[in-house]
Design a protein around this motif. Sequence first.
Motif: not given
Length: 329
Positions: A18-43
């Motif tokens: 998914a290298d064509k789309y990952l930046d778009r996806c992850l940028s939308s997650i790490i910039t969430q206004t709600y910050t109490s999150i953990e992000i689990i990426l399964i390659d």
Amino acid sequence: MIHSQVPLVSVIIPVYNADKYLDRCLSSIITQTYTSIEIILIDDGSKDNSASICDSYAAKDNRITVIHKENEGQSVARNIGTDTSTGEYILYVDADDEIPQNAISLFIEKLNEHPQAEMVVGEIKSIPNDPTRYSANYYKRFDYIDNNLWVREHFYRFKNRLATNPVNKLIKRSFITQNQLNFKPGIIHEDELWMFHISQRLSRLAFVHEATYLRYINPNSIMTGSSDLKKSKAWGIILKEIFNHFSEPAWKEQYFAYTKQWMNFYNPHNKFAEYEDVWEKIVEMAIKKRLFFFIVLMICYKKSYPILQGHGIGFIIWATSKIVYKQAV
């Protein structure tokens, strides 16, 4: 149990090529206004640059955990993510999609209104936009449901159906783990079977009436790019497994309704659908005699796919339906 005021949300993202789309996806997650999150990426054994992109994001954000593994499919990846998660709630996201910056905040706000909710569902905006693809307008009339019968009825619907995809749903982690709601490995449409098991247990459901998920229609995705033959094999497995759960007579009618909607959708003999009583007998006979190959063939048959228009498959469907029809009536 009422959730904590600032519950930890585990965002689980299976990643495969998914290298064509990952930046778009992850940028939308790490910039969430709600910050109490953990992000689990399964390659999941990616062969492109997805693994290095995941690692680069993890190096910059300590909320991100990356799991590298051999390719076993999306179901296994999601299950591993669920087992690894520590949040009170889980949000599944596909690597080629993204979520609005305030998506998780909207989910949490709705939870504050209905803290007993086991699941919160938002609205999906498809890109390119297709307003007919999802049933947002229908569900705007609902705010909170506390009724398992309602959930089951809306799972079996064909129109305005409760969406079966696991994304865009904030789910209480304990609800998933206590009910052992894992994704079945090795098939596509695994979300259909997963949502079936959800529907049998879910009673408390809340709705967010804003877009909380941006789904990109990708012709190369697993679902969009799969052949009808592969889809039909998956549906054969799904229908058979669902059937095994309906041992009590009370459930039988629901299974007939569920099977009928898919057979009717793909059925080349549309005239049978006009005779509800006869059609139900046909479906019942097919199920009773375990004629799952008949159901699979009905699903497999699509006029838009020339390879499946051959007289051989058409004759088998016609002959089988005739046999079942005669025995039913």
